[in-house]
Design an enzyme around this catalytic site. Structure first.
Site, PDB file in Angstrom:
ATOM      1  CG  ASP A 137      -5.962  -7.754  21.329  1.00  0.00           C
ATOM      2  OD1 ASP A 137      -5.108  -7.835  22.222  1.00  0.00           O
ATOM      3  OD2 ASP A 137      -5.844  -6.982  20.368  1.00  0.00           O
ATOM      4  CB  SER A 138      -5.326 -13.551  22.124  1.00  0.00           C
ATOM      5  OG  SER A 138      -5.187 -13.506  20.708  1.00  0.00           O
ATOM      6  N   GLY A 139      -3.497 -10.803  21.407  1.00  0.00           N
ATOM      7  CA  GLY A 139      -2.229 -10.438  20.799  1.00  0.00           C
ATOM      8  C   GLY A 139      -1.973 -11.161  19.499  1.00  0.00           C
ATOM      9  N   GLY A 140      -2.840 -12.139  19.186  1.00  0.00           N
ATOM     10  CA  GLY A 140      -2.636 -12.946  17.983  1.00  0.00           C
ATOM     11  C   GLY A 140      -2.655 -12.148  16.695  1.00  0.00           C
ATOM     12  CG  PHE A 141      -5.209  -8.808  14.098  1.00  0.00           C
ATOM     13  CD1 PHE A 141      -5.775  -9.359  12.964  1.00  0.00           C
ATOM     14  CD2 PHE A 141      -4.815  -7.471  14.058  1.00  0.00           C
ATOM     15  CE1 PHE A 141      -5.943  -8.605  11.806  1.00  0.00           C
ATOM     16  CE2 PHE A 141      -4.975  -6.720  12.915  1.00  0.00           C
ATOM     17  CZ  PHE A 141      -5.540  -7.284  11.781  1.00  0.00           C
ATOM     18  CG  ASP A 191      -7.213 -15.926  17.280  1.00  0.00           C
ATOM     19  OD1 ASP A 191      -6.575 -15.131  18.006  1.00  0.00           O
ATOM     20  OD2 ASP A 191      -7.890 -15.544  16.310  1.00  0.00           O
ATOM     21  CD  GLN A 278      -9.447 -16.868  13.069  1.00  0.00           C
ATOM     22  OE1 GLN A 278      -9.657 -16.670  11.860  1.00  0.00           O
ATOM     23  NE2 GLN A 278      -9.111 -15.879  13.891  1.00  0.00           N
ATOM     24  N   GLY A 305     -10.849 -13.128  12.258  1.00  0.00           N
ATOM     25  CA  GLY A 305     -10.383 -13.323  10.895  1.00  0.00           C
ATOM     26  C   GLY A 305     -11.224 -12.664   9.832  1.00  0.00           C
ATOM     27  CG  ASP A 355     -12.929  -4.647  18.323  1.00  0.00           C
ATOM     28  OD1 ASP A 355     -11.825  -4.196  17.982  1.00  0.00           O
ATOM     29  OD2 ASP A 355     -13.259  -5.840  18.110  1.00  0.00           O
ATOM     30  CB  CYS A 393     -24.249  14.899  16.223  1.00  0.00           C
ATOM     31  SG  CYS A 393     -23.131  14.251  17.479  1.00  0.00           S
ATOM     32  CB  CYS A 395     -21.169  14.724  20.450  1.00  0.00           C
ATOM     33  SG  CYS A 395     -20.300  15.534  19.080  1.00  0.00           S
ATOM     34  CB  CYS A 398     -22.187  18.370  16.947  1.00  0.00           C
ATOM     35  SG  CYS A 398     -21.398  17.180  15.825  1.00  0.00           S
ATOM     36  CG  HIS A 424     -18.466  13.927  15.424  1.00  0.00           C
ATOM     37  ND1 HIS A 424     -19.788  14.223  15.675  1.00  0.00           N
ATOM     38  CD2 HIS A 424     -18.442  13.285  14.217  1.00  0.00           C
ATOM     39  CE1 HIS A 424     -20.535  13.796  14.673  1.00  0.00           C
ATOM     40  NE2 HIS A 424     -19.739  13.228  13.765  1.00  0.00           N
TER      41      HIS A 424
END
Length: 456
Positions: A137-141, A191, A278, A305, A355, A393, A395, A398, A424
């Protein structure tokens, strides 16, 4: 079209090798060489991020993104590895779970251990021993979430580190420099993440700032994108080199170079930059942001956003408004979402990438996602429960451990509790996306959507 006579000798040879041997999975792939000697594509080195749609079910699409570190099947959920690690989960387990791409956080990696250190150690892939795709990510958030510790101006954002209080400045150019040093396959434009709630004029001003920063991000990125620390040939290139085929793209220009295997040809030689949409919670601003960002011509687009406190219905409304505008032949990424039923719905709308920290964060608090609903493993009712967390499941958690044991680990504050719960939850999310892709291939997502929760 590109005329071969406009290229120099090496470029001309590379051009014809590319034209003659198709990249079948790339939407912009070559179809033929005309009798006049023109090729209906571009030289390979200009193919930024091959993206091919393989099947569709309504608006949903099953597709494939080809990065320098392998393919990513979409719709995809991307586990978040904030500081170069998906919390509590080793990389080999992520591979076993089927994660094809994970996220790194620019803000956190910049502060510790530092992007220059990571660059000097061969880039984030090598540093964290991850051979598959990475997105940063850009680091903006993170910068904007510092609230009292940051100040926004046209140049960028000045802020104080949450670690030691030192002062720093993030500009679009600086964000690109850091992400290129980290060596991600997909890089995000810098952003301004609009707070919620925000008045219309504030949302417009933030959108305009994001558009100006997007242009600056792209200008710097295009000038420096080949500085990524991908020094060694990628294992996929070595694996697919056949009969003397080159491991590095520049070797194609050498006399006598063999034609590369298709899987090699589908791997870009530089990262790709995504623009971010945005506009707050105003559909018309979202559409305007999308239209103007598309004019900048990025190889992929993210919707930012969202999931900042608005209702789920409002989130859906904003996504729908933007998807009307975004090109259908490029990846679409909704940032920071969501619950399992949400990501199924967004995939059905035509979103390709998502994500969220939710599966890992919830796991550390004892919340498990299952086919039977959400399960709070610390509840006393599971003290003697000999069943798996999710009977449907398969995995490794489980298959092996009981709810009683998982509860014991959690209430005893054993570190293994966070590990097993996280494994899990990630398996559940990744399996959900695998089922969505299969349903799209079959042409019917109704069975997946029937289990989705109400939007009210």
């Amino acid at each position: 079209m590109v005329a071969p006579e406009l290229l120099n000798g090496n470029e001309n040879r590379l051009f014809f090798v590319y034209c003659k041997f198709l990249i079948r999975r790339a939407n912009a792939g070559v179809n033929r060489i005309s009798k006049a000697g023109y090729c209906e594509a571009v030289p390979y080195s200009l193919v930024t991020l091959p993206f091919s749609i393989e099947s569709q079910a309504g608006a949903a699409r099953r597709a494939r993104i080809s990065t320098a570190h392998g393919d990513v099947e979409t719709p995809a959920f991307m586990p978040v590895g904030t500081a170069g690690t998906v919390k509590a989960v080793p990389q080999d387990i992520l591979e076993d779970l089927g994660a094809q791409i994970i996220l790194g956080n620019t803000y956190h990696l910049y502060l510790r251990p530092g992007h220059e250190l990571v660059r000097n150690l061969g880039g984030l892939h090598k540093f964290m021993s991850w051979d598959r795709a990475l997105l940063t990510d850009s680091g903006g958030f993170q910068v904007f979430s510092l609230s009292e510790l940051r100040k926004v101006k046209e140049e960028g954002v000045s802020f104080r580190s949450h670690l030691d209080g030192t002062s720093h400045l993030f500009t679009p150019e600086r964000s690109m420099e850091i992400q290129i040093a980290l060596g991600a396959d997909i890089v995000m434009a810098f952003d301004e993440c609009t707070e919620h709630p925000a008045e219309r004029e504030r949302a417009r001003a933030s959108m305009e700032m994001t558009l100006r920063w997007a242009k600056r991000s792209k200008d710097y990125f295009e000038a420096h994108k080949h500085e990524v620390p991908w020094n060694d040939p990628h294992p996929l290139r070595k694996e697919h080199a056949r009969d003397g085929a080159p491991e590095r793209m520049e070797q194609l220009t050498q006399p006598g170079a063999a034609v590369p295997h298709e899987s090699f040809r589908a791997l870009p030689t530089a990262p790709a930059l995504f623009g971010i949409i945005q506009g707050g919670m105003y559909p018309d601003l979202r559409r305007e942001s999308a239209e103007r960002t598309v004019e900048l011509d990025f190889p992929g687009y993210a919707i930012g956003g969202l999931s900042v406190g608005e209702s789920r219905a409002k989130t859906m409304e904003m996504i729908a408004a933007v998807l009307e505008i975004l090109p259908k032949d490029k990846p679409r990424y909704v940032m920071g979402v969501g619950y399992p039923e949400e990501i199924v719905q967004y995939a059905a709308m035509g979103v390709d990438m998502m994500d969220c920290v939710l599966p890992t964060r919830a796991a550390r608090h004892g919340l498990l996602f299952t086919s039977e609903g959400r399960l709070n493993i610390k509840n006393a009712r599971y003290t003697q429960d000999q069943g798996p967390a999710d009977p449907k499941c398969g995995c490794r958690v489980c298959v092996r451990y009981t709810r009683a044991y998982l509860r014991h680990l959690f209430v005893s504050a054993e570190p293994l509790a966070g590990v097993l719960n996280t494994v899990h939850n990630l398996a559940y999310y990744l399996d959900t996306m695998r089922s969505v892709r299969h349903a799209i291939t079959l042409g019917d997502l109704s069975g997946m959507l029937s289990g989705s929760v109400s939007l009210t």
